[in-house]
Design a protein around this motif. Structure first.
Motif, mmCIF file in Angstrom:
data_model
loop_
_atom_site.group_PDB
_atom_site.id
_atom_site.type_symbol
_atom_site.label_atom_id
_atom_site.label_comp_id
_atom_site.label_asym_id
_atom_site.label_seq_id
_atom_site.Cartn_x
_atom_site.Cartn_y
_atom_site.Cartn_z
ATOM 1 N N GLY A 137 0.822 -1.214 0.000
ATOM 2 C CA GLY A 137 0.000 0.000 0.000
ATOM 3 C C GLY A 137 0.851 1.256 0.000
ATOM 4 N N SER A 138 1.930 1.248 0.766
ATOM 5 C CA SER A 138 2.833 2.406 0.796
ATOM 6 C C SER A 138 3.485 2.609 -0.556
ATOM 7 C CB SER A 138 3.917 2.203 1.860
ATOM 8 O OG SER A 138 3.332 2.102 3.128
ATOM 9 N N ALA A 139 3.917 1.511 -1.191
ATOM 10 C CA ALA A 139 4.542 1.612 -2.512
ATOM 11 C C ALA A 139 3.541 2.138 -3.537
ATOM 12 C CB ALA A 139 5.078 0.252 -2.945
ATOM 13 N N ALA A 140 2.304 1.649 -3.465
ATOM 14 C CA ALA A 140 1.285 2.118 -4.408
ATOM 15 C C ALA A 140 0.943 3.582 -4.152
ATOM 16 C CB ALA A 140 0.029 1.254 -4.300
ATOM 17 N N PHE A 141 0.829 3.949 -2.883
ATOM 18 C CA PHE A 141 0.489 5.321 -2.523
ATOM 19 C C PHE A 141 1.594 6.289 -2.942
ATOM 20 C CE2 PHE A 141 0.409 8.903 0.481
ATOM 21 C CZ PHE A 141 -0.877 9.362 0.231
ATOM 22 N N ALA A 142 2.829 5.895 -2.709
ATOM 23 C CA ALA A 142 3.956 6.770 -3.049
ATOM 24 C C ALA A 142 4.305 6.681 -4.529
ATOM 25 C CB ALA A 142 5.175 6.396 -2.210
ATOM 26 N N ARG A 143 3.673 5.756 -5.214
ATOM 27 C CA ARG A 143 3.911 5.530 -6.645
ATOM 28 C C ARG A 143 5.396 5.329 -6.921
ATOM 29 N NH1 ARG A 143 -0.575 9.741 -8.682
ATOM 30 N NH2 ARG A 143 -2.301 8.408 -8.134
ATOM 31 N N LEU A 144 5.956 4.404 -6.131
ATOM 32 C CA LEU A 144 7.360 4.055 -6.305
ATOM 33 C C LEU A 144 7.524 3.258 -7.587
ATOM 34 C CD1 LEU A 144 8.280 2.962 -2.674
ATOM 35 C CD2 LEU A 144 8.715 5.155 -3.758
ATOM 36 N N GLY A 145 8.473 3.632 -8.396
ATOM 37 C CA GLY A 145 8.758 2.887 -9.623
ATOM 38 C C GLY A 145 7.776 3.221 -10.722
ATOM 39 N N SER A 146 7.748 2.336 -11.671
ATOM 40 C CA SER A 146 6.920 2.536 -12.855
ATOM 41 C C SER A 146 5.443 2.288 -12.526
ATOM 42 C CB SER A 146 7.377 1.575 -13.958
ATOM 43 O OG SER A 146 7.062 0.249 -13.585
ATOM 44 N N PRO A 147 4.568 2.679 -13.450
ATOM 45 C CA PRO A 147 3.143 2.393 -13.239
ATOM 46 C C PRO A 147 2.862 0.890 -13.076
ATOM 47 C CG PRO A 147 3.405 4.008 -14.983
ATOM 48 C CD PRO A 147 4.780 3.527 -14.637
ATOM 49 N N ASP A 148 3.676 0.045 -13.716
ATOM 50 C CA ASP A 148 3.502 -1.399 -13.556
ATOM 51 C C ASP A 148 3.773 -1.825 -12.117
ATOM 52 O OD1 ASP A 148 2.806 -1.751 -16.181
ATOM 53 O OD2 ASP A 148 4.820 -2.361 -16.825
ATOM 54 N N VAL A 149 4.814 -1.260 -11.495
ATOM 55 C CA VAL A 149 5.147 -1.593 -10.108
ATOM 56 C C VAL A 149 4.012 -1.146 -9.191
ATOM 57 C CG1 VAL A 149 6.721 -1.097 -8.198
ATOM 58 C CG2 VAL A 149 7.641 -1.530 -10.477
ATOM 59 N N THR A 150 3.472 0.026 -9.450
ATOM 60 C CA THR A 150 2.359 0.542 -8.642
ATOM 61 C C THR A 150 1.138 -0.375 -8.782
ATOM 62 O OG1 THR A 150 3.153 2.800 -8.945
ATOM 63 C CG2 THR A 150 0.883 2.542 -8.241
ATOM 64 N N ALA A 151 0.869 -0.817 -9.996
ATOM 65 C CA ALA A 151 -0.271 -1.708 -10.228
ATOM 66 C C ALA A 151 -0.054 -3.054 -9.524
ATOM 67 C CB ALA A 151 -0.485 -1.916 -11.722
ATOM 68 N N TYR A 152 1.162 -3.603 -9.600
ATOM 69 C CA TYR A 152 1.462 -4.873 -8.914
ATOM 70 C C TYR A 152 1.352 -4.708 -7.397
ATOM 71 C CZ TYR A 152 3.085 -7.085 -13.200
ATOM 72 O OH TYR A 152 3.148 -7.631 -14.457
ATOM 73 N N ALA A 153 1.824 -3.579 -6.881
ATOM 74 C CA ALA A 153 1.744 -3.335 -5.432
ATOM 75 C C ALA A 153 0.284 -3.249 -4.995
ATOM 76 C CB ALA A 153 2.490 -2.055 -5.071
ATOM 77 N N ALA A 154 -0.525 -2.546 -5.764
ATOM 78 C CA ALA A 154 -1.952 -2.432 -5.428
ATOM 79 C C ALA A 154 -2.625 -3.804 -5.511
ATOM 80 C CB ALA A 154 -2.635 -1.442 -6.357
ATOM 81 N N GLY A 155 -2.265 -4.580 -6.518
ATOM 82 C CA GLY A 155 -2.816 -5.928 -6.649
ATOM 83 C C GLY A 155 -2.399 -6.824 -5.493
ATOM 84 N N LEU A 156 -1.154 -6.696 -5.060
ATOM 85 C CA LEU A 156 -0.653 -7.474 -3.930
ATOM 86 C C LEU A 156 -1.420 -7.135 -2.658
ATOM 87 C CD1 LEU A 156 1.483 -9.502 -2.944
ATOM 88 C CD2 LEU A 156 2.981 -7.552 -2.512
ATOM 89 N N VAL A 157 -1.695 -5.859 -2.464
ATOM 90 C CA VAL A 157 -2.474 -5.436 -1.296
ATOM 91 C C VAL A 157 -3.868 -6.052 -1.351
ATOM 92 C CG1 VAL A 157 -3.583 -3.459 -0.192
ATOM 93 C CG2 VAL A 157 -1.198 -3.296 -0.927
ATOM 94 N N ALA A 158 -4.493 -5.985 -2.511
ATOM 95 C CA ALA A 158 -5.855 -6.517 -2.655
ATOM 96 C C ALA A 158 -5.889 -8.026 -2.413
ATOM 97 C CB ALA A 158 -6.400 -6.182 -4.042
ATOM 98 N N VAL A 159 -4.953 -8.744 -3.012
ATOM 99 C CA VAL A 159 -4.938 -10.204 -2.876
ATOM 100 C C VAL A 159 -4.628 -10.626 -1.442
ATOM 101 C CG1 VAL A 159 -3.705 -12.309 -3.565
ATOM 102 C CG2 VAL A 159 -4.422 -10.669 -5.296
ATOM 103 N N SER A 160 -3.593 -10.033 -0.853
ATOM 104 C CA SER A 160 -3.203 -10.438 0.506
ATOM 105 C C SER A 160 -4.282 -10.067 1.525
ATOM 106 C CB SER A 160 -1.853 -9.824 0.889
ATOM 107 O OG SER A 160 -1.922 -8.418 0.944
ATOM 108 N N SER A 161 -4.861 -8.904 1.388
ATOM 109 C CA SER A 161 -5.921 -8.495 2.318
ATOM 110 C C SER A 161 -7.155 -9.378 2.178
ATOM 111 C CB SER A 161 -6.292 -7.035 2.094
ATOM 112 O OG SER A 161 -5.180 -6.205 2.344
ATOM 113 N N THR A 162 -7.484 -9.738 0.956
ATOM 114 C CA THR A 162 -8.628 -10.620 0.714
ATOM 115 C C THR A 162 -8.366 -11.997 1.323
ATOM 116 O OG1 THR A 162 -9.181 -9.442 -1.314
ATOM 117 C CG2 THR A 162 -10.059 -11.678 -1.074
ATOM 118 N N PHE A 163 -7.145 -12.511 1.136
ATOM 119 C CA PHE A 163 -6.779 -13.814 1.700
ATOM 120 C C PHE A 163 -6.952 -13.800 3.216
ATOM 121 C CE2 PHE A 163 -3.781 -16.792 3.552
ATOM 122 C CZ PHE A 163 -4.031 -17.949 2.828
#
Length: 172
Positions: A52-78
């Motif tokens: 979430g911090s990586a997605a919020f801070a938009r660290l790296g490329s837009p792909d990294v931000t999208a993967y970070a947001a997806g990771l947050v969604a998947v892990s939180s859902t799990f």
């Protein structure tokens, strides 16, 4: 007459020991399950915070931000779907109940207990066990082995294969 009294005492002592052993085994089992679920709950929350911090801070490329947001969604859902925190608390409560039972048995002493005391303790074990989720066999054997070693009963240890030890929290 003395032989029958000793036989009755041995019988009661044996029942008392079996109840204590069941309580100790169950306490150990539920503490291990509590730690397992607590670890994964904290791990997933850590992943969600970092992602979430990586997605919020938009660290790296837009792909990294999208993967970070997806990771947050998947892990939180799990974590939410499997209720890791709730499972940890459930096992904590079960372990606490078994510890309280063992304390009750210990408070009565090694010589002052009666058959009604043992019947009450046995009924309490069964009452607590009725609320338990299904046990994982390999984890139960792990706990039995630890208790056997603690009680200096090495001949009672049943070795487990590496795959059983690795999957003891996942396979019933």
């Amino acid at each position: 007459m003395s032989a029958s009294i000793n036989h009755a005492d041995d019988y009661l002592w044996d029942r008392r020991w079996k109840i204590i052993n069941r309580a100790q085994l169950s306490t150990l089992y539920h503490r291990k399950r509590e730690r397992f679920f607590d670890f994964w709950d904290r791990f997933i929350k850590g992943v969600a915070i970092i992602g979430g911090s990586a997605a919020f801070a938009r660290l790296g490329s837009p792909d990294v931000t999208a993967y970070a947001a997806g990771l947050v969604a998947v892990s939180s859902t799990f974590s939410l779907v499997f209720g890791l925190s709730e499972r940890a608390r459930r096992h904590s409560d079960l372990a606490r109940q078994f510890i309280m039972l063992e304390a009750d048995i210990t408070a009565k002493g090694e010589r002052e207990f009666t058959e009604p005391d043992i019947n009450r303790w046995d009924a309490k074990v069964r009452e607590i066990e009725a609320a338990e989720p299904p046990a994982h066999r390999a984890l139960v054997i792990t706990c039995q082995n630890e208790l056997a070693i603690a009680h200096n009963q090495g001949e009672s240890v049943h070795p487990l294969g590496w795959w059983q030890r690795s999957l003891r929290h996942f396979v019933g």
